[in-house]
Design a protein around this motif. Sequence first.
Motif, PDB file in Angstrom:
ATOM      1  N   VAL A 134       8.000  -2.517  40.454  1.00 25.56           N
ATOM      2  CA  VAL A 134       7.244  -2.251  41.679  1.00 25.56           C
ATOM      3  C   VAL A 134       5.765  -2.371  41.331  1.00 25.56           C
ATOM      4  O   VAL A 134       5.280  -1.702  40.418  1.00 25.56           O
ATOM      5  CB  VAL A 134       7.557  -0.845  42.236  1.00 25.56           C
ATOM      6  N   ILE A 135       5.057  -3.226  42.063  1.00 25.54           N
ATOM      7  CA  ILE A 135       3.623  -3.412  41.886  1.00 25.54           C
ATOM      8  C   ILE A 135       2.969  -2.843  43.135  1.00 25.54           C
ATOM      9  O   ILE A 135       3.206  -3.324  44.248  1.00 25.54           O
ATOM     10  CB  ILE A 135       3.243  -4.906  41.718  1.00 25.54           C
ATOM     11  N   LEU A 136       2.135  -1.811  42.958  1.00 24.53           N
ATOM     12  CA  LEU A 136       1.558  -1.091  44.089  1.00 24.53           C
ATOM     13  C   LEU A 136       0.134  -1.544  44.392  1.00 24.53           C
ATOM     14  O   LEU A 136      -0.547  -2.132  43.542  1.00 24.53           O
ATOM     15  CB  LEU A 136       1.582   0.409  43.797  1.00 24.53           C
ATOM     16  N   ASP A 137      -0.320  -1.210  45.580  1.00 24.63           N
ATOM     17  CA  ASP A 137      -1.657  -1.556  46.031  1.00 24.63           C
ATOM     18  C   ASP A 137      -2.709  -1.062  45.042  1.00 24.63           C
ATOM     19  O   ASP A 137      -2.632   0.056  44.537  1.00 24.63           O
ATOM     20  CB  ASP A 137      -1.913  -0.938  47.408  1.00 24.63           C
ATOM     21  N   GLY A 138      -3.683  -1.912  44.757  1.00 24.75           N
ATOM     22  CA  GLY A 138      -4.752  -1.576  43.820  1.00 24.75           C
ATOM     23  C   GLY A 138      -4.481  -2.026  42.400  1.00 24.75           C
ATOM     24  O   GLY A 138      -5.361  -1.925  41.542  1.00 24.75           O
ATOM     25  N   ALA A 139      -3.293  -2.526  42.119  1.00 26.28           N
ATOM     26  CA  ALA A 139      -2.950  -2.967  40.761  1.00 26.28           C
ATOM     27  C   ALA A 139      -3.671  -4.266  40.424  1.00 26.28           C
ATOM     28  O   ALA A 139      -3.847  -5.134  41.271  1.00 26.28           O
ATOM     29  CB  ALA A 139      -1.444  -3.161  40.623  1.00 26.28           C
ATOM     30  N   THR A 140      -4.066  -4.379  39.153  1.00 24.31           N
ATOM     31  CA  THR A 140      -4.646  -5.604  38.620  1.00 24.31           C
ATOM     32  C   THR A 140      -3.916  -5.898  37.317  1.00 24.31           C
ATOM     33  O   THR A 140      -3.935  -5.075  36.402  1.00 24.31           O
ATOM     34  CB  THR A 140      -6.155  -5.444  38.347  1.00 24.31           C
ATOM     35  N   ILE A 141      -3.286  -7.054  37.253  1.00 24.88           N
ATOM     36  CA  ILE A 141      -2.518  -7.447  36.075  1.00 24.88           C
ATOM     37  C   ILE A 141      -3.209  -8.653  35.461  1.00 24.88           C
ATOM     38  O   ILE A 141      -3.416  -9.664  36.132  1.00 24.88           O
ATOM     39  CB  ILE A 141      -1.057  -7.774  36.459  1.00 24.88           C
ATOM     40  N   GLY A 142      -3.578  -8.551  34.184  1.00 21.04           N
ATOM     41  CA  GLY A 142      -4.304  -9.623  33.506  1.00 21.04           C
ATOM     42  C   GLY A 142      -3.430 -10.831  33.212  1.00 21.04           C
ATOM     43  O   GLY A 142      -2.250 -10.881  33.566  1.00 21.04           O
ATOM     44  N   ASN A 143      -4.016 -11.805  32.522  1.00 24.75           N
ATOM     45  CA  ASN A 143      -3.305 -13.018  32.127  1.00 24.75           C
ATOM     46  C   ASN A 143      -2.372 -12.750  30.946  1.00 24.75           C
ATOM     47  O   ASN A 143      -2.655 -11.883  30.119  1.00 24.75           O
ATOM     48  CB  ASN A 143      -4.304 -14.113  31.726  1.00 24.75           C
ATOM     49  N   ASN A 144      -1.270 -13.481  30.870  1.00 24.21           N
ATOM     50  CA  ASN A 144      -0.329 -13.427  29.741  1.00 24.21           C
ATOM     51  C   ASN A 144       0.293 -12.048  29.543  1.00 24.21           C
ATOM     52  O   ASN A 144       0.555 -11.630  28.427  1.00 24.21           O
ATOM     53  CB  ASN A 144      -1.023 -13.877  28.450  1.00 24.21           C
ATOM     54  N   VAL A 145       0.540 -11.342  30.632  1.00 21.89           N
ATOM     55  CA  VAL A 145       1.117  -9.993  30.573  1.00 21.89           C
ATOM     56  C   VAL A 145       2.623 -10.072  30.820  1.00 21.89           C
ATOM     57  O   VAL A 145       3.087 -10.862  31.634  1.00 21.89           O
ATOM     58  CB  VAL A 145       0.447  -9.064  31.614  1.00 21.89           C
ATOM     59  N   ILE A 146       3.371  -9.235  30.109  1.00 21.22           N
ATOM     60  CA  ILE A 146       4.805  -9.077  30.335  1.00 21.22           C
ATOM     61  C   ILE A 146       5.027  -7.632  30.771  1.00 21.22           C
ATOM     62  O   ILE A 146       4.542  -6.696  30.119  1.00 21.22           O
ATOM     63  CB  ILE A 146       5.619  -9.371  29.056  1.00 21.22           C
ATOM     64  N   ILE A 147       5.757  -7.441  31.865  1.00 22.70           N
ATOM     65  CA  ILE A 147       6.068  -6.099  32.363  1.00 22.70           C
ATOM     66  C   ILE A 147       7.581  -5.936  32.285  1.00 22.70           C
ATOM     67  O   ILE A 147       8.334  -6.726  32.864  1.00 22.70           O
ATOM     68  CB  ILE A 147       5.566  -5.915  33.805  1.00 22.70           C
ATOM     69  N   THR A 148       8.024  -4.921  31.547  1.00 26.50           N
ATOM     70  CA  THR A 148       9.453  -4.734  31.327  1.00 26.50           C
ATOM     71  C   THR A 148      10.155  -4.282  32.614  1.00 26.50           C
ATOM     72  O   THR A 148       9.516  -3.728  33.514  1.00 26.50           O
ATOM     73  CB  THR A 148       9.722  -3.711  30.207  1.00 26.50           C
ATOM     74  N   PRO A 149      11.456  -4.510  32.717  1.00 25.30           N
ATOM     75  CA  PRO A 149      12.189  -4.178  33.942  1.00 25.30           C
ATOM     76  C   PRO A 149      12.028  -2.722  34.373  1.00 25.30           C
ATOM     77  O   PRO A 149      11.894  -1.817  33.548  1.00 25.30           O
ATOM     78  CB  PRO A 149      13.651  -4.473  33.568  1.00 25.30           C
ATOM     79  N   ASN A 150      12.042  -2.529  35.683  1.00 25.73           N
ATOM     80  CA  ASN A 150      11.994  -1.222  36.343  1.00 25.73           C
ATOM     81  C   ASN A 150      10.702  -0.438  36.098  1.00 25.73           C
ATOM     82  O   ASN A 150      10.692   0.782  36.232  1.00 25.73           O
ATOM     83  CB  ASN A 150      13.221  -0.380  35.970  1.00 25.73           C
ATOM     84  N   SER A 151       9.629  -1.131  35.764  1.00 25.44           N
ATOM     85  CA  SER A 151       8.334  -0.474  35.591  1.00 25.44           C
ATOM     86  C   SER A 151       7.607  -0.400  36.932  1.00 25.44           C
ATOM     87  O   SER A 151       7.873  -1.181  37.844  1.00 25.44           O
ATOM     88  CB  SER A 151       7.474  -1.249  34.587  1.00 25.44           C
ATOM     89  N   VAL A 152       6.672   0.552  37.025  1.00 23.32           N
ATOM     90  CA  VAL A 152       5.845   0.707  38.221  1.00 23.32           C
ATOM     91  C   VAL A 152       4.389   0.525  37.811  1.00 23.32           C
ATOM     92  O   VAL A 152       3.884   1.274  36.975  1.00 23.32           O
ATOM     93  CB  VAL A 152       6.050   2.087  38.879  1.00 23.32           C
ATOM     94  N   VAL A 153       3.721  -0.473  38.407  1.00 17.28           N
ATOM     95  CA  VAL A 153       2.330  -0.771  38.064  1.00 17.28           C
ATOM     96  C   VAL A 153       1.449  -0.333  39.227  1.00 17.28           C
ATOM     97  O   VAL A 153       1.625  -0.801  40.353  1.00 17.28           O
ATOM     98  CB  VAL A 153       2.121  -2.272  37.783  1.00 17.28           C
ATOM     99  N   SER A 154       0.498   0.564  38.937  1.00 17.01           N
ATOM    100  CA  SER A 154      -0.398   1.051  39.985  1.00 17.01           C
ATOM    101  C   SER A 154      -1.865   0.980  39.577  1.00 17.01           C
ATOM    102  O   SER A 154      -2.728   1.392  40.332  1.00 17.01           O
ATOM    103  CB  SER A 154      -0.039   2.492  40.358  1.00 17.01           C
ATOM    104  N   SER A 155      -2.145   0.476  38.372  1.00 22.92           N
ATOM    105  CA  SER A 155      -3.537   0.418  37.901  1.00 22.92           C
ATOM    106  C   SER A 155      -3.773  -0.921  37.206  1.00 22.92           C
ATOM    107  O   SER A 155      -3.096  -1.890  37.481  1.00 22.92           O
ATOM    108  CB  SER A 155      -3.822   1.597  36.965  1.00 22.92           C
TER     109      SER A 155
END
Length: 175
Positions: A134-155
């Motif tokens: 889940v990627i929430l409002d306000g999130a910023t994800i940089g280049n070449n990033v891997i996010i593991t399953p079932n994570s919540v990104v809010s920053s």
Amino acid sequence: MDASKIVRRFLVPSPAITLYYLAKSGAQISPKAEVELSPHFAIGRQSVVSSFTKIKSSDGPLKIGSNVSISTGCFISSQYGGLEIGDHCLIGPNVSIIGNNYKYTELDTPLENQGITSKGIAIGRNVWIGAGCVILDGATIGNNVIITPNSVVSSKLPDNTIASGTPAKVIFKRR
């Protein structure tokens, strides 16, 4: 809801939308996906949207780069803050990317009557978002990033990292 939004959302058949985006940008959108025909939506060449994915962009800008693969069962919604997904991203199944949040400051007023906020979401190039994230409002994800399953990104997640958890935290720096 104005009449043009109703027509775009409910009366244009999915196969017509599939053909429109194929001709316009070379993107492959499954006829079983629910993608709005919107002036706010742009998708890059060679991008793929799989079945049972819903993309809503009638209330704010949504830009998907080239060679982006969006798997089955995803929900992607932008609001006035905008949403941008960079080139060469992989988005796993059942990922939700939600570009707004409810206001909740008034305890005596129901949440749905307090309005919404929308800071926007930015996802860099060459990002892999695992299944169920889940990627929430306000999130910023940089280049070449891997996010593991079932994570919540809010920053913010910096470039060249692997992040995991709820909330997602950097667990490894890619070299």
